[in-house]
Motif scaffolding. Structure first.
Motif, PDB file in Angstrom:
ATOM      1  N   VAL A   1      37.986  42.322  47.531  1.00 39.06           N
ATOM      2  CA  VAL A   1      39.414  41.782  47.307  1.00 39.06           C
ATOM      3  C   VAL A   1      39.377  41.251  45.736  1.00 39.06           C
ATOM      4  O   VAL A   1      38.417  41.253  44.942  1.00 39.06           O
ATOM      5  CB  VAL A   1      39.642  40.310  48.141  1.00 39.06           C
ATOM      6  N   PHE A   2      40.623  40.740  45.407  1.00 40.55           N
ATOM      7  CA  PHE A   2      40.928  40.383  44.200  1.00 40.55           C
ATOM      8  C   PHE A   2      41.411  38.938  44.208  1.00 40.55           C
ATOM      9  O   PHE A   2      42.508  38.627  44.882  1.00 40.55           O
ATOM     10  CB  PHE A   2      41.855  41.114  43.480  1.00 40.55           C
ATOM     11  N   LYS A   3      40.578  37.982  43.706  1.00 46.08           N
ATOM     12  CA  LYS A   3      40.901  36.479  43.762  1.00 46.08           C
ATOM     13  C   LYS A   3      41.317  35.802  42.435  1.00 46.08           C
ATOM     14  O   LYS A   3      40.706  35.948  41.639  1.00 46.08           O
ATOM     15  CB  LYS A   3      39.424  35.783  44.324  1.00 46.08           C
ATOM     16  N   VAL A   4      42.536  35.509  42.485  1.00 45.57           N
ATOM     17  CA  VAL A   4      43.095  35.193  41.304  1.00 45.57           C
ATOM     18  C   VAL A   4      43.987  33.994  41.370  1.00 45.57           C
ATOM     19  O   VAL A   4      44.252  33.505  42.582  1.00 45.57           O
ATOM     20  CB  VAL A   4      44.154  36.325  40.898  1.00 45.57           C
ATOM     21  N   GLY A   5      43.853  33.203  40.239  1.00 44.68           N
ATOM     22  CA  GLY A   5      44.381  31.835  40.153  1.00 44.68           C
ATOM     23  C   GLY A   5      45.629  31.802  39.316  1.00 44.68           C
ATOM     24  O   GLY A   5      45.502  32.412  38.189  1.00 44.68           O
ATOM     25  N   VAL A   6      46.579  31.298  39.660  1.00 44.79           N
ATOM     26  CA  VAL A   6      48.067  31.519  38.935  1.00 44.79           C
ATOM     27  C   VAL A   6      48.312  30.053  38.410  1.00 44.79           C
ATOM     28  O   VAL A   6      48.149  28.948  39.216  1.00 44.79           O
ATOM     29  CB  VAL A   6      48.967  32.357  39.213  1.00 44.79           C
ATOM     30  N   SER A   7      49.062  29.854  37.173  1.00 48.70           N
ATOM     31  CA  SER A   7      49.670  28.545  36.854  1.00 48.70           C
ATOM     32  C   SER A   7      51.174  28.667  37.000  1.00 48.70           C
ATOM     33  O   SER A   7      51.706  29.688  37.175  1.00 48.70           O
ATOM     34  CB  SER A   7      49.385  28.470  35.411  1.00 48.70           C
ATOM     35  N   GLY A   8      51.940  27.698  36.611  1.00 49.29           N
ATOM     36  CA  GLY A   8      53.414  27.644  36.369  1.00 49.29           C
ATOM     37  C   GLY A   8      54.067  28.021  35.134  1.00 49.29           C
ATOM     38  O   GLY A   8      53.404  28.876  34.428  1.00 49.29           O
ATOM     39  N   GLY A   9      54.863  27.245  34.661  1.00 48.10           N
ATOM     40  CA  GLY A   9      55.476  27.707  33.516  1.00 48.10           C
ATOM     41  C   GLY A   9      55.962  28.941  33.357  1.00 48.10           C
ATOM     42  O   GLY A   9      56.911  29.149  34.486  1.00 48.10           O
ATOM     43  N   SER A  10      56.122  29.431  31.983  1.00 53.43           N
ATOM     44  CA  SER A  10      56.839  30.892  32.194  1.00 53.43           C
ATOM     45  C   SER A  10      56.010  31.964  32.464  1.00 53.43           C
ATOM     46  O   SER A  10      56.496  33.106  32.754  1.00 53.43           O
ATOM     47  CB  SER A  10      57.207  31.011  30.512  1.00 53.43           C
ATOM     48  N   LEU A  11      54.702  31.524  32.979  1.00 56.53           N
ATOM     49  CA  LEU A  11      53.817  32.769  33.430  1.00 56.53           C
ATOM     50  C   LEU A  11      54.274  33.633  34.544  1.00 56.53           C
ATOM     51  O   LEU A  11      54.309  34.943  34.514  1.00 56.53           O
ATOM     52  CB  LEU A  11      52.304  31.870  33.695  1.00 56.53           C
TER      53      LEU A  11
END
Ligand SMILES: O=C(O)[C@H](O)[C@@H](O)[C@H](O)[C@H](O)COP(=O)(O)O
Length: 261
Positions: free
Chosen positions: A37-47
């Motif tokens: 699997v691909f475990k990814v964490g993301v943020s907010g803002g313009s991302l």
């Protein structure tokens, strides 16, 4: 001193998004190879918007495909608001990216906060930590969850996730996810991955664009000043890559690299 963070600068957000796409696909393949699997964490803002630009573009060929069904998405930080609230990072990601994944395409797994405990940020953080435990392995068998990739933003004060300059949360060593009740940037009540979890990610990518970032980029890359973004750079070295536009690093003396995988 070990190798330092990669700083990749692009003439526009369009060219940045194209490079980010290749980087994401490469991280995706490493994750799938590593544990299926691909475990990814993301943020907010313009991302989320830049991510959508990178990921919703048509694949050039088979090796450039986004394998959404293998993506397990977590939030690097989240605000203690309902998932349908405009301040929710989930809401933002959904609006910018998730809702635009074409119908009929297998969908990613997305781990949201538990909306039933919004009035108790410690419980909100504990439940999110439990979601990490369930996904990554029992807490007693691993010291820390190791994300394949964290996608981070950089605030004008040098914060990342909800780790703010000078805040006591920067000293957290035990918890994987912590509550914060006094975020200097509204809304004040949030949860965030802690610094040890952030710095143990296999790879990390910051996305920072626009001339409004150049002063803080100087501070982060030239002086450090103990800023959260600089602490991440120092702890992760070459595992960390910054995708920025030229405007964001105008006058920054730190060496920029041509982008390569
Ligand atoms: O915590 C928050 O309130 C923001 O979401 C923040 O963390 C954001 O990611 C940075 O401020 C970068 O924002 P931009 O990507 O819009 O510059």
């Amino acid at each position: 001193m070990g190798k330092q963070a990669n700083l990749y600068s692009f003439p526009s957000v369009d060219t940045l998004a194209t490079a980010l796409r290749s980087y994401l696909i490469s991280c995706q393949e490493v994750g799938i190879e590593r544990h299926g699997v691909f475990k990814v964490g993301v943020s907010g803002g313009s991302l989320p918007k830049t991510l959508a630009q990178a990921l919703l573009a048509p694949a050039k060929d088979e090796s450039d495909k986004v394998k959404w069904e293998s993506w397990e998405i977590f939030f690097a930080d989240e605000r203690a608001v309902p998932l349908s609230h405009k301040d929710s990072n989930y809401f933002l990601l959904k609006k910018e990216l998730l809702d635009k994944i074409p119908e009929g395409t297998p969908q990613p797994t997305v781990h949201t906060i538990d909306e039933s405990v919004l009035d108790d940020t410690q419980e909100l953080a504990d439940r999110y930590e439990q979601a990490l435990v369930n996904s990554f392995a029992a807490r007693d068998s691993v010291k820390l969850p190791i994300f394949d990739l964290l996608l981070l933003g950089c605030g004008p004060d040098g914060h990342t996730c909800s780790l703010f300059p000078g805040h006591e949360l920067l000293r957290e060593t035990e918890a994987w996810v912590s509550p914060i009740e006094d975020s200097p940037k509204p809304p004040p009540r949030r949860i965030t991955l802690t610094l040890p979890v952030v710095t143990h990610s296999v790879r990390l990518a910051f996305v920072a664009t626009g001339g409004g970032k150049k002063e803080i980029m100087k501070d982060i890359f030239e002086e450090g000043k103990g800023l959260p973004c600089a602490l991440v750079n120092e702890a992760t070295g070459e595992r960390c890559s910054w995708f920025v536009d030229n405007a964001a690093v105008e006058g920054v003396s730190y060496p920029k690299r041509p982008f390569s995988l």
